[in-house]
Design an enzyme around this catalytic site. Structure first.
Site, PDB file in Angstrom:
ATOM      1  N   GLY A  44       0.809  -1.219   0.000  1.00 29.49           N
ATOM      2  CA  GLY A  44       0.000   0.000   0.000  1.00 29.49           C
ATOM      3  C   GLY A  44       0.835   1.259   0.000  1.00 29.49           C
ATOM      4  O   GLY A  44       0.494   2.244   0.656  1.00 29.49           O
ATOM      5  N   ALA A  45       1.923   1.265  -0.768  1.00 26.18           N
ATOM      6  CA  ALA A  45       2.871   2.389  -0.715  1.00 26.18           C
ATOM      7  C   ALA A  45       2.581   3.473  -1.740  1.00 26.18           C
ATOM      8  O   ALA A  45       3.381   4.386  -1.903  1.00 26.18           O
ATOM      9  CB  ALA A  45       4.292   1.863  -0.918  1.00 26.18           C
ATOM     10  N   ASN A  46       1.441   3.407  -2.405  1.00 26.61           N
ATOM     11  CA  ASN A  46       1.147   4.409  -3.434  1.00 26.61           C
ATOM     12  C   ASN A  46       0.460   5.653  -2.880  1.00 26.61           C
ATOM     13  O   ASN A  46       0.273   6.633  -3.608  1.00 26.61           O
ATOM     14  CB  ASN A  46       0.277   3.807  -4.539  1.00 26.61           C
ATOM     15  CG  ASN A  46      -1.051   3.292  -4.020  1.00 26.61           C
ATOM     16  OD1 ASN A  46      -1.065   2.255  -3.342  1.00 26.61           O
ATOM     17  ND2 ASN A  46      -2.139   3.983  -4.305  1.00 26.61           N
ATOM     18  N   GLY A  99       2.046   4.838   3.663  1.00 27.78           N
ATOM     19  CA  GLY A  99       2.985   4.011   2.916  1.00 27.78           C
ATOM     20  C   GLY A  99       3.844   4.813   1.971  1.00 27.78           C
ATOM     21  O   GLY A  99       5.041   4.557   1.834  1.00 27.78           O
ATOM     22  N   SER A 134      -3.705  -0.311  14.805  1.00 23.57           N
ATOM     23  CA  SER A 134      -4.450   0.925  15.039  1.00 23.57           C
ATOM     24  C   SER A 134      -4.955   0.937  16.468  1.00 23.57           C
ATOM     25  O   SER A 134      -5.151  -0.126  17.082  1.00 23.57           O
ATOM     26  CB  SER A 134      -5.632   1.003  14.064  1.00 23.57           C
ATOM     27  OG  SER A 134      -6.575   1.972  14.461  1.00 23.57           O
ATOM     28  N   TYR A 164     -13.556  -3.517  11.447  1.00 20.39           N
ATOM     29  CA  TYR A 164     -12.243  -2.876  11.360  1.00 20.39           C
ATOM     30  C   TYR A 164     -11.449  -3.134  12.639  1.00 20.39           C
ATOM     31  O   TYR A 164     -10.273  -3.505  12.584  1.00 20.39           O
ATOM     32  CB  TYR A 164     -12.402  -1.373  11.136  1.00 20.39           C
ATOM     33  CG  TYR A 164     -11.087  -0.641  11.011  1.00 20.39           C
ATOM     34  CD1 TYR A 164     -10.221  -0.903   9.954  1.00 20.39           C
ATOM     35  CD2 TYR A 164     -10.696   0.318  11.955  1.00 20.39           C
ATOM     36  CE1 TYR A 164      -9.005  -0.235   9.834  1.00 20.39           C
ATOM     37  CE2 TYR A 164      -9.486   0.989  11.843  1.00 20.39           C
ATOM     38  CZ  TYR A 164      -8.636   0.706  10.780  1.00 20.39           C
ATOM     39  OH  TYR A 164      -7.439   1.354  10.673  1.00 20.39           O
TER      40      TYR A 164
END
Length: 301
Positions: free
Chosen positions: A25-27, A31, A142, A168
Site C-alpha cells: 500500500g505504498a502508493n 505508505g 491501530s 475494522y
C-alpha cells in the site's frame, strides 16, 4: 510505557544504503511517506500495490531506488504470485496496506473484506516471504484494536449483523495478535528476524474516505481537520519500527494523550492484544483459512 528520550522524526533515520524494504500500500498515505523517507536514506524500496499505474505515479515522486510490483491483498492468488516472483533478500517487510470501515464486502477468497485485506492477506504474504526476510516484519495496527473483538466462530461476519467499525477493530486486533505470535515463533526457532507492530495514531490520510456512509465520511473529514496529525507525522512510528534497534514483540505508536498524536515511542496495547492463547488460536485459524503456514525451515527444532 514511555522509553523514548528524544523527539524522533524521519530526519533521524540512519543511512539504510543497500537495504531492501517492501511496503504494501505504498502508493498513498502513510505508505507513500514511508517509501519516500526510506528511499531518501538509501533503501531500495519496493512498492507492493494493487494498481501498478498508481504505484508508478507514486514512485515518480520518490527520489531514490524504487520498484513497483503488483499485489492485491484481497486475492490470495495475487499474494502467491508476488511471493513466487521474489528472489533475493528482503531486509524489512512493512505490512501497511489496509481498508477502513467500508461497507460489507467479500474478497476473492470469500473473506470479509477488512479482515481479508488487513489481516489474512498480510498473514499469507509474510509467511510466504519469510525465508527471504533478514531483519524484521513491521505490521501496522491501530488504536481501533481496543474496540475490536475476535469472534473465532464468525470471523467473516456470516452470521452476525455486520458492523463496519467492529469489523475494522477485529482486523486491527488480528494484526497485533499476528505480530505477537509471529514474534513467539521466530524466537522459538532461534531466528534473528524481529516481528514488531506500529500504529500511526490519528493520522489524516485517504484511508477514512471509503466508508460509503456520507455522515461518517463527513464526521471523519472534520476530525481529520481538527484532531488528526499529518500523514508525515503518522508515518513516524512506522519508520521508527522499521529502522531502530527495538526488541522483537515491540509496539510503536505516538507518545501523546490517547496515543492520537506525538513522537514515536514504545506503547501499550489492550489486554486482548496481549493474549498469547488467543494469538495462537488466531494463527491456527489463519493458516487453515489461507492455506499458508509458518515456513518449515524456520520451525522450532
Amino acid at each position: 510505557m514511555s522509553v523514548a528520550t528524544t523527539r524522533w522524526t524521519a530526519s533521524d533515520l540512519p543511512s539504510l544504503a543497500g537495504r531492501t524494504v517492501v511496503i504494501t500500500g505504498a502508493n498513498s498515505g502513510l505508505g507513500l511517506v514511508a517509501a519516500r523517507e526510506l528511499a531518501r536514506v538509501g533503501s531500495r524500496v519496493v512498492l507492493a500495490v494493487r494498481d501498478p499505474d498508481r504505484g508508478a505515479a507514486a514512485a515518480a515522486t520518490i527520489y531514490g531506488k524504487t520498484e513497483v510490483r503488483p499485489l492485491d491483498l484481497g486475492n490470495l492468488e495475487s499474494v502467491r504470485r508476488f511471493a513466487d516472483g521474489w528472489s533475493g533478500e528482503i531486509d524489512v517487510l512493512i505490512n501497511n496496506a489496509g481498508i477502513m470501515m467500508v461497507p460489507l464486502g467479500r474478497t476473492a477468497d470469500g473473506f470479509e473484506s477488512q479482515l481479508g485485506v488487513n489481516h489474512f492477506g498480510h498473514f499469507a504474504l509474510t509467511n510466504l516471504l519469510l525465508p527471504h526476510i533478514t531483519d524484521r516484519v513491521v505490521t501496522v495496527s491501530s488504536q481501533a484494536h481496543r474496540r475490536g473483538a475476535i469472534d473465532l466462530d464468525d470471523l467473516n461476519w456470516e452470521r452476525r449483523p455486520y458492523d463496519r467499525s467492529g469489523a475494522y477493530g477485529q482486523s486491527k486486533l488480528a494484526n497485533l495478535l499476528f505480530g505477537l505470535e509471529l514474534h513467539r515463533r521466530l524466537q522459538a526457532a532461534g531466528s534473528p528476524v524481529r516481528s514488531v507492530n506500529a500504529h500511526p495514531g490519528y493520522a489524516a490520510t485517504n484511508l477514512q474516505s471509503h466508508s460509503g456512509d456520507r455522515i461518517l465520511h463527513f464526521t471523519m473529514a472534520i476530525a481529520n481537520r481538527l484532531v488528526a496529525q499529518s500523514a508525515k507525522a503518522g508515518a513516524r512510528p512506522l519508520l521508527y519500527a522499521a529502522s531502530q534497534d527495538i526488541p522483537s514483540g515491540s509496539y510503536v505508536g505516538p507518545d501523546g494523550p490517547y496515543q492520537w498524536r506525538g513522537y514515536p515511542d514504545l506503547v501499550d496495547r489492550s489486554a486482548a492484544a496481549q493474549d498469547m492463547t488467543l494469538a495462537e488460536r488466531v494463527w491456527d485459524v489463519s493458516e487453515k483459512s489461507t492455506g499458508v503456514a509458518f515456513p518449515e525451515e524456520l520451525q522450532a527444532r
